[in-house]
Scaffold this motif. Structure first.
Motif, PDB file in Angstrom:
ATOM      1  N   THR A 139      19.520  12.996 -32.780  1.00 29.24           N
ATOM      2  CA  THR A 139      18.303  12.700 -33.561  1.00 29.24           C
ATOM      3  C   THR A 139      17.495  11.603 -32.892  1.00 29.24           C
ATOM      4  N   TYR A 140      18.179  10.560 -32.433  1.00 29.18           N
ATOM      5  CA  TYR A 140      17.505   9.440 -31.766  1.00 29.18           C
ATOM      6  C   TYR A 140      16.778   9.917 -30.503  1.00 29.18           C
TER       7      TYR A 140
ATOM      8  N   TRP B 176      13.629  11.981 -31.174  1.00 30.08           N
ATOM      9  CA  TRP B 176      12.470  11.151 -31.504  1.00 30.08           C
ATOM     10  C   TRP B 176      11.893  10.494 -30.261  1.00 30.08           C
TER      11      TRP B 176
ATOM     12  N   GLU C 223       9.928  13.030 -28.164  1.00 23.83           N
ATOM     13  CA  GLU C 223       8.793  13.673 -28.830  1.00 23.83           C
ATOM     14  C   GLU C 223       7.659  12.708 -29.154  1.00 23.83           C
ATOM     15  N   LEU C 224       7.893  11.411 -29.053  1.00 21.40           N
ATOM     16  CA  LEU C 224       6.822  10.444 -29.322  1.00 21.40           C
ATOM     17  C   LEU C 224       5.790  10.458 -28.184  1.00 21.40           C
TER      18      LEU C 224
ATOM     19  N   LEU D 268      16.161   7.277 -40.406  1.00 26.44           N
ATOM     20  CA  LEU D 268      15.020   7.879 -39.719  1.00 26.44           C
ATOM     21  C   LEU D 268      13.998   6.778 -39.420  1.00 26.44           C
TER      22      LEU D 268
ATOM     23  N   SER E 263       6.537   7.890 -37.579  1.00 24.70           N
ATOM     24  CA  SER E 263       6.481   9.313 -37.953  1.00 24.70           C
ATOM     25  C   SER E 263       5.053   9.833 -37.886  1.00 24.70           C
TER      26      SER E 263
ATOM     27  N   LYS F  71       3.883  10.232 -34.279  1.00 20.69           N
ATOM     28  CA  LYS F  71       4.440  11.472 -33.725  1.00 20.69           C
ATOM     29  C   LYS F  71       3.632  12.678 -34.219  1.00 20.69           C
TER      30      LYS F  71
END
Length: 786
Positions: free
Chosen positions: A298-299, A302, A305-306, A407, A413, A416
């Protein structure tokens, strides 16, 4: 050591009964709290000194423990940290301080509160005789043997414990690290004499060491047998080697290589790249069945995808930007000019930090749509985040990865989601932020909205800085009164006042009507809505500073027109002043005049609210009595004080007003501000209330066409007030012909549209006698006005 060597302090303190565990002094531990009474006790403790009394339940299965269900000796602890978990429970981190004994239960609802005797050890140095020294050595030796046999405690701990000089403290620290039954823990906790405590601990450790030796013997026998799990592990390792020889890499290796390629390809800060690659290496080393793999994936998802290196290119074209802003919005000159200034500076310099604008105004004036138009004119992506009712700081900064289901915060968020590092970012309703024990979101926003700090904004989940300096932040609010001062200091406030009738008409014709026609599947040929009908809708069916209600009424007309077209099979529906009531019902508001006649004791004031300006009718009755002053109509403290200041002023000039000198003793005065139960506050009605009282006492009527606003002093001076534009527009809607304003508000007249200024007579006053000169009807003019 005797009990007399403790200082005994009595105190009232919230209590939490613990199930299946004990807390010792000097012990730092976290546990989950789920029972309602315990949660209430935590919240009560956090309001005060963060102290809580912890004692163990005798039976862990009892959900609602009473006095006899828990031990009376426990530990006074200080709450260090609280975290709300999914499902309503709370994880709390505490530090044990001192032993305590329950004397009495003070209350049981809504939480347990007890009176305790806290035993605070006062002596700084302890005289250790041979007997005590021998006991400490025995316990330390036992603890060394326990650590050697047990894999639950770090070997380094023995060095820490051996340096403790205080025998009692050493016993407590050792007891907190060994795994014992609840009864054994309680025995140690109840031993106030440290020699007795060491003796009990020595016996317990001896028993535990014997048990551990037996466990070790059993483990040695088990290790000699190869279990099914071990066989599967060896086979998997062999399979990996075979696949590698054949060139068939497994899915995990492919995933790891994919992460590495993406991380190396993205242009991100060096420290972020190093941290991300380190996490990839950890992923490679972990077992496929490890629970931590999901957290690391998950980390990394992120991180890759940033938009670290993705940035939209600004369209620096002043003419084009002006055209977009003018097409999307009618009026709002100041706002448009500020945006165009920013675009012009962007053309001259590439390194300008993103500004933080705060659009303040009543609902429905188009604050959110202005932000969208700014994004469109700059060719930037747009993202919106609502702050209304937000209480948890983690929503801004995110949760640390140590928490289950962690999260990033909504800032990261949203970035992103925007897909670029320089979007137009709208914080909606910033004046409606809240805070509680979970943190203060307003304080967390300080870093985000500070141009000097936001280039290294660090989210708790990412644990790496992300540059927000190129983001164009815009915030919206109905009022600046509830925005925390440090936060407001970082923003440039642009006030958006209400619209005039002409502005509403243009917005209705050019923006709202085409939008609603499209949404309802109609064309300009299907619905012919006249300009006069829209004017009538503005004047008689809406009463607002913005245009939200106007849009709803236009939508209402469109719905009824669509129904007629389908039901009656007609091609065109025409709506004009004559048939408007068939679509919107009877007239809701009338603005022709505030009142029909000049009345005694009835004055029209002007007020500013979060939804724009409004007229305020103030009524006064004076009657024989005992000098009582009665104020009704949900008045706030400021308005009450203004009324009392007005009465004092009238008493000081009673002779000039030809009012009975002792009216304040012989007459009752009742001041009432109608409008139901709507709370009213502010200094705007000072001169209005004074005028209404003087009218009632002198029996002189007040001109119905006059409205006024301003604060009054004890000496009769008229002080300036705010919100002049909104108040004047409200007076214009209500058909007011003359407005009395404080002299110092003369400069604010520039904000008033010229069409409105031409229709209203403005009178600027410095003293209260000037107000009376223009407000009260003279004997010769009374018949003429009526």
């Amino acid at each position: 050591m005797n009990i007399e060597q403790y200082k005994v302090v009595r105190k009232d303190i919230p209590l939490i009964p613990l199930r299946g565990m004990s807390v010792f002094p000097y012990m730092v531990i976290h546990f989950d709290v789920g029972r309602e009474k315990s949660i209430n006790a935590l919240e009560e403790s956090m309001v005060g000194d963060s102290l809580i009394f912890l004692c163990s339940q005798k039976d862990a299965m009892v959900d609602e423990p009473e006095l006899e269900d828990f031990y009376h000796i426990g530990t006074v602890a200080k709450i260090k940290q609280m975290l709300k978990l999914p499902g309503g429970s709370i994880r709390v981190l505490v530090e044990g301080l001192n032993r305590g004994k329950i004397v009495e239960v003070n209350k049981e609802e809504p939480y347990l509160e007890v009176e305790i005797e806290e035993l605070i050890y006062e002596s700084e140095e302890v005289e250790r005789d041979k007997k005590i020294e021998a006991s400490m050595r025995l316990v330390l030796r036992d603890f060394e043997e326990y650590i050697a046999l047990s894999n639950r405690v770090s070997p380094d701990l023995i060095l820490t414990v051996s340096e403790i000089e205080d025998p009692g403290r050493m016993a407590d620290v050792i007891a907190s690290y060994i795994y014992l039954k609840e009864e054994e823990n309680q025995k140690i906790l109840e031993a106030f004499n440290f020699y007795e405590r060491l003796e009990i601990l020595h016996g317990i450790l001896q028993k535990e060491v014997e048990i551990l030796k037996i466990e070790e013997q059993i483990n040695e026998r088990v290790k000699k047998q190869i279990t099914k799990v071990q066989k599967e592990y060896y086979l998997r390792e062999q399979m990996k080697a075979i696949q590698s020889e054949l060139g068939e890499e497994d899915e995990v290796m492919e995933e790891i290589e994919e992460y590495k390629r993406k991380i190396k390809k993205i242009k991100m800060p060096k420290e972020v790249k190093e941290k991300a690659l380190k996490e990839v290496e950890r992923l490679n080393k972990l077992s496929p069945h490890s629970a931590e793999i999901g957290v690391i994936r998950t980390y990394l998802d992120w991180i890759v995808e940033l938009p670290w290196d993705k940035e939209t290119k600004d369209k620096v074209n002043l003419k084009k930007s002006r055209e977009i802003l003018n097409n999307d919005h009618y009026g709002l000159y100041d706002v448009k000019e500020r945006i165009l200034e920013y675009i012009a500076i962007r053309k001259l310099t590439k390194n300008m930090k993103g500004p933080i604008l705060c659009l303040v105004g009543p609902p429905g004036v188009g604050k959110t749509s202005i932000a969208k138009s700014i994004a469109k004119s700059l060719n930037r992506n747009f993202v919106r985040m609502s702050l209304g009712g937000m209480r948890d700081e983690a929503e801004i900064r995110g949760h640390r990865r140590t928490y289950v289901g962690a999260l990033p915060g909504r800032i990261i968020s949203s970035i992103k989601k925007a897909g670029s590092k320089n979007p137009v970012f709208l914080f909606d309703e910033i004046d409606k932020l809240n805070s509680d024990f979970r943190g203060d979101p307003a304080s967390a926003l300080l870093e985000v909205l500070d141009p000097e700090q936001n280039s290294t904004f660090t989210d708790h989940f990412l644990e790496a800085p992300f540059d927000l300096s190129k983001v164009f932040f815009i915030t919206t609010a109905n009022t600046t009164a509830t925005i925390p001062r440090p936060l407001l200091d970082r923003m440039e406030v642009i006030r958006i006042s209400g619209y005039t009738e002409e502005e509403k008409l243009q917005i209705g014709l050019n923006h709202l009507l085409p939008k609603q026609l499209e949404e309802h599947g109609l064309t300009e040929e299907n619905l012919k809505l006249s300009e006069e009908a829209i004017k009538d809708t503005i004047n008689h069916y809406t009463r607002e500073a913005g245009v939200r209600e106007l849009e709803r009424n236009i939508a209402n007309i469109c719905r009824k027109a669509a129904k007629r077209i389908v039901e009656e099979d007609v091609e065109t529906v025409r709506v004009n002043v004559g048939n408007l009531d068939k679509y919107l019902g009877g007239v809701k508001y009338r603005y022709e005049t505030v009142g029909k006649d000049n009345e005694i004791g009835v004055a029209t004031g002007l007020a500013w609210t979060t939804v724009g300006g409004d007229t305020l009718s103030i009524e006064v009755n004076s009657m024989k009595g005992t000098g009582k002053l009665q104020l009704t109509g949900q008045l706030g403290d400021v308005m009450k004080e203004s009324a009392m200041a007005g009465i004092s002023y009238i008493r000081s000039i009673s002779e000039d007003l030809k009012v009975e000198e002792k009216f304040y003793k012989e007459m009752d005065i009742h001041i009432h501000v109608p409008e139901g139960a709507i709370p009213k506050d502010g200094p705007s009605a000072g001169i209005t209330m004074a005028t209404a009282v003087i009218s009632s006492l002198t029996n002189k009527p007040i001109n119905k066409d006059v409205a006024m606003t301003g604060e009054i002093t004890l000496r009769g001076r008229v002080l300036p007030v705010g919100g002049i534009k909104e108040k004047v527009l409200a007076a214009h809607r209500a058909g007011i012909k003359k407005i009395i304003l404080p002299w110092e508000n003369k400069k604010d007249l520039e904000e008033i549209p010229s069409k409105v200024r031409r229709k209203i007579e403005f009178v600027f006053v410095k003293k209260m006698d000037e107000v009376l000169e223009h407000a009260l009807v003279k004997k010769g003019d009374e018949n003429e006005n009526n």
